[in-house]
Design a protein around this motif. Structure first.
Motif, PDB file in Angstrom:
ATOM      1  N   ASP A   1      14.516 -18.689   4.308  1.00 43.23           N
ATOM      2  CA  ASP A   1      13.359 -19.297   4.965  1.00 43.23           C
ATOM      3  C   ASP A   1      12.114 -18.507   4.580  1.00 43.23           C
ATOM      4  O   ASP A   1      11.770 -17.510   5.221  1.00 43.23           O
ATOM      5  CB  ASP A   1      13.536 -19.303   6.486  1.00 43.23           C
ATOM      6  CG  ASP A   1      14.700 -20.176   6.918  1.00 43.23           C
ATOM      7  OD1 ASP A   1      14.931 -21.210   6.264  1.00 43.23           O
ATOM      8  OD2 ASP A   1      15.385 -19.833   7.899  1.00 43.23           O
ATOM      9  N   ILE A   2      11.445 -18.968   3.535  1.00 45.98           N
ATOM     10  CA  ILE A   2      10.248 -18.299   3.036  1.00 45.98           C
ATOM     11  C   ILE A   2       9.039 -19.161   3.361  1.00 45.98           C
ATOM     12  O   ILE A   2       8.972 -20.326   2.957  1.00 45.98           O
ATOM     13  CB  ILE A   2      10.338 -18.063   1.516  1.00 45.98           C
ATOM     14  CG1 ILE A   2      11.551 -17.181   1.193  1.00 45.98           C
ATOM     15  CG2 ILE A   2       9.060 -17.422   0.994  1.00 45.98           C
ATOM     16  CD1 ILE A   2      11.789 -16.985  -0.290  1.00 45.98           C
TER      17      ILE A   2
ATOM     18  N   LYS B   1      -6.276 -20.354   0.150  1.00 43.85           N
ATOM     19  CA  LYS B   1      -7.637 -19.914   0.467  1.00 43.85           C
ATOM     20  C   LYS B   1      -7.891 -19.915   1.969  1.00 43.85           C
ATOM     21  O   LYS B   1      -8.904 -19.399   2.422  1.00 43.85           O
ATOM     22  CB  LYS B   1      -8.646 -20.817  -0.241  1.00 43.85           C
ATOM     23  CG  LYS B   1      -8.561 -20.741  -1.772  1.00 43.85           C
ATOM     24  CD  LYS B   1      -9.592 -21.667  -2.417  1.00 43.85           C
ATOM     25  CE  LYS B   1      -9.498 -21.589  -3.934  1.00 43.85           C
ATOM     26  NZ  LYS B   1     -10.474 -22.509  -4.605  1.00 43.85           N
ATOM     27  N   ASP B   2      -6.991 -20.507   2.714  1.00 45.51           N
ATOM     28  CA  ASP B   2      -7.168 -20.580   4.161  1.00 45.51           C
ATOM     29  C   ASP B   2      -5.815 -20.346   4.829  1.00 45.51           C
ATOM     30  O   ASP B   2      -5.225 -21.276   5.385  1.00 45.51           O
ATOM     31  CB  ASP B   2      -7.752 -21.954   4.532  1.00 45.51           C
ATOM     32  CG  ASP B   2      -8.070 -22.047   6.024  1.00 45.51           C
ATOM     33  OD1 ASP B   2      -8.107 -23.173   6.539  1.00 45.51           O
ATOM     34  OD2 ASP B   2      -8.276 -20.999   6.668  1.00 45.51           O
ATOM     35  N   PRO B   3      -5.314 -19.112   4.762  1.00 46.05           N
ATOM     36  CA  PRO B   3      -3.954 -18.827   5.243  1.00 46.05           C
ATOM     37  C   PRO B   3      -3.843 -18.771   6.760  1.00 46.05           C
ATOM     38  O   PRO B   3      -3.671 -17.716   7.365  1.00 46.05           O
ATOM     39  CB  PRO B   3      -3.643 -17.476   4.609  1.00 46.05           C
ATOM     40  CG  PRO B   3      -4.977 -16.815   4.510  1.00 46.05           C
ATOM     41  CD  PRO B   3      -5.970 -17.920   4.221  1.00 46.05           C
ATOM     42  N   ILE B   4      -3.934 -19.929   7.411  1.00 47.69           N
ATOM     43  CA  ILE B   4      -3.803 -20.005   8.862  1.00 47.69           C
ATOM     44  C   ILE B   4      -2.309 -20.065   9.199  1.00 47.69           C
ATOM     45  O   ILE B   4      -1.597 -20.940   8.705  1.00 47.69           O
ATOM     46  CB  ILE B   4      -4.508 -21.257   9.409  1.00 47.69           C
ATOM     47  CG1 ILE B   4      -5.994 -21.229   9.001  1.00 47.69           C
ATOM     48  CG2 ILE B   4      -4.361 -21.346  10.917  1.00 47.69           C
ATOM     49  CD1 ILE B   4      -6.733 -22.498   9.344  1.00 47.69           C
ATOM     50  N   PRO B   5      -1.811 -19.123  10.009  1.00 50.76           N
ATOM     51  CA  PRO B   5      -0.376 -19.088  10.287  1.00 50.76           C
ATOM     52  C   PRO B   5       0.207 -20.426  10.731  1.00 50.76           C
ATOM     53  O   PRO B   5       1.298 -20.785  10.341  1.00 50.76           O
ATOM     54  CB  PRO B   5      -0.265 -18.024  11.383  1.00 50.76           C
ATOM     55  CG  PRO B   5      -1.441 -17.131  11.153  1.00 50.76           C
ATOM     56  CD  PRO B   5      -2.542 -18.045  10.667  1.00 50.76           C
ATOM     57  N   SER B   6      -0.544 -21.182  11.537  1.00 53.39           N
ATOM     58  CA  SER B   6      -0.020 -22.447  12.046  1.00 53.39           C
ATOM     59  C   SER B   6       0.141 -23.476  10.947  1.00 53.39           C
ATOM     60  O   SER B   6       0.800 -24.496  11.132  1.00 53.39           O
ATOM     61  CB  SER B   6      -0.947 -22.995  13.134  1.00 53.39           C
ATOM     62  OG  SER B   6      -2.243 -23.253  12.603  1.00 53.39           O
ATOM     63  N   ARG B   7      -0.451 -23.212   9.786  1.00 52.21           N
ATOM     64  CA  ARG B   7      -0.362 -24.159   8.682  1.00 52.21           C
ATOM     65  C   ARG B   7       0.616 -23.694   7.618  1.00 52.21           C
ATOM     66  O   ARG B   7       0.677 -24.259   6.535  1.00 52.21           O
ATOM     67  CB  ARG B   7      -1.747 -24.370   8.063  1.00 52.21           C
ATOM     68  CG  ARG B   7      -2.765 -24.972   9.024  1.00 52.21           C
ATOM     69  CD  ARG B   7      -4.089 -25.205   8.334  1.00 52.21           C
ATOM     70  NE  ARG B   7      -3.956 -26.158   7.237  1.00 52.21           N
ATOM     71  CZ  ARG B   7      -4.810 -26.233   6.216  1.00 52.21           C
ATOM     72  NH1 ARG B   7      -5.819 -25.391   6.147  1.00 52.21           N
ATOM     73  NH2 ARG B   7      -4.631 -27.128   5.263  1.00 52.21           N
TER      74      ARG B   7
ATOM     75  N   ARG C   1       4.143 -23.304   5.730  1.00 52.89           N
ATOM     76  CA  ARG C   1       5.274 -24.201   5.545  1.00 52.89           C
ATOM     77  C   ARG C   1       6.414 -23.435   4.886  1.00 52.89           C
ATOM     78  O   ARG C   1       6.197 -22.422   4.227  1.00 52.89           O
ATOM     79  CB  ARG C   1       4.886 -25.401   4.676  1.00 52.89           C
ATOM     80  CG  ARG C   1       4.558 -25.059   3.233  1.00 52.89           C
ATOM     81  CD  ARG C   1       4.135 -26.299   2.455  1.00 52.89           C
ATOM     82  NE  ARG C   1       3.874 -25.987   1.066  1.00 52.89           N
ATOM     83  CZ  ARG C   1       4.812 -25.959   0.114  1.00 52.89           C
ATOM     84  NH1 ARG C   1       6.065 -26.229   0.430  1.00 52.89           N
ATOM     85  NH2 ARG C   1       4.506 -25.666  -1.133  1.00 52.89           N
ATOM     86  N   ILE C   2       7.629 -23.920   5.073  1.00 56.29           N
ATOM     87  CA  ILE C   2       8.816 -23.289   4.507  1.00 56.29           C
ATOM     88  C   ILE C   2       9.085 -23.892   3.135  1.00 56.29           C
ATOM     89  O   ILE C   2       9.105 -25.114   2.975  1.00 56.29           O
ATOM     90  CB  ILE C   2      10.027 -23.473   5.430  1.00 56.29           C
ATOM     91  CG1 ILE C   2       9.774 -22.766   6.771  1.00 56.29           C
ATOM     92  CG2 ILE C   2      11.296 -22.930   4.782  1.00 56.29           C
ATOM     93  CD1 ILE C   2      10.884 -22.928   7.776  1.00 56.29           C
ATOM     94  N   LEU C   3       9.300 -23.046   2.163  1.00 51.51           N
ATOM     95  CA  LEU C   3       9.566 -23.507   0.813  1.00 51.51           C
ATOM     96  C   LEU C   3      10.962 -24.136   0.715  1.00 51.51           C
ATOM     97  O   LEU C   3      11.907 -23.701   1.372  1.00 51.51           O
ATOM     98  CB  LEU C   3       9.494 -22.335  -0.175  1.00 51.51           C
ATOM     99  CG  LEU C   3       8.135 -21.651  -0.354  1.00 51.51           C
ATOM    100  CD1 LEU C   3       8.262 -20.511  -1.363  1.00 51.51           C
ATOM    101  CD2 LEU C   3       7.074 -22.646  -0.830  1.00 51.51           C
TER     102      LEU C   3
END
Length: 210
Positions: A71-72, A79-85, A87-89
């Motif tokens: 689970d990565i 450019k906008d690393p918001i935790p809530s956004r 996703r799992i690869l």
């Protein structure tokens, strides 16, 4: 000793022996701070995506034993690393993501060394080698082999005292980026970890895994 398979893909949930060396066997570490910087980059770029079980850094090459996490998470927009956004690869994306992260790490390290040493061009081979580990017996031996390397190459007389491997970190209780608990679980305890290393060390005939 079980067979090993040289492969290209790095797959989620699998274990690997990763290694690379300087071009023309030239050094890739020149000062103590270089070893620490390499480990800093490894922690910064890779430990969200892999479990590091063992490492050994030597003047002209390095070894890692890793497990690819299943689970990565990555930002939807870099450019906008918001935790809530985040996703799992997918498994397919992980196969591409891990090599790319390693390449970024190696480029950053090379740039720092080139600046330090007033040199230009690549430092390590562009395609790092990887061997998949599919059996428990081989996994245990690979961890020993990585730790034994500095003695094998005559850098120290006893691999247990080498400063730039994970052997002492696994036995310590100090904070570490090594997945110590997973290593201890693999060997079923620290005592067995030590006994295994001592047993193979007594053999004095380490099988080459390169």
């Amino acid at each position: 000793m079980p067979s090993i398979k040289n492969i290209t893909p790095l797959q989620a949930g699998s274990y690997y022996h990763i290694f690379n060396r300087g071009i023309n066997h030239q050094n890739i570490f020149f000062a103590e701070r270089n070893y620490h910087y390499f480990l800093l980059l490894l922690a910064k770029n890779m430990t969200d995506a892999i479990d590091v079980l063992a490492y050994c850094l030597m003047p002209n090459h390095f070894h890692l034993i890793i497990r690819i996490k299943e689970d990565i998470e990555v930002p939807v927009d870099d450019k906008d690393p918001i935790p809530s956004r985040d996703r799992i690869l997918s498994p397919q994306e992980i196969t591409a993501h891990i090599p790319n992260q390693f390449r970024k790490m190696f480029i950053s390290y090379t740039q720092a060394i080139n600046k330090q040493e007033h040199r230009e061009g690549p430092l390590m081979h562009p395609k790092f080698k990887r061997l998949e580990i599919t059996q428990q017996e081989y996994l245990e031996y690979a961890i020993f082999y990585v730790h034994y390397n500095p003695e094998k190459h005559g850098i120290v007389k006893d691999f247990r005292v080498y400063s730039y491997s994970s052997y002492k970190a696994i036995l310590s209780d100090s904070p570490t980026k090594i997945n110590r608990s997973l290593v201890v679980k693999i060997f079923q305890g620290k005592e067995n970890f030590v006994d295994f290393h001592n047993g193979w060390h007594t053999e004095k005939e380490a099988i080459v895994l390169e």
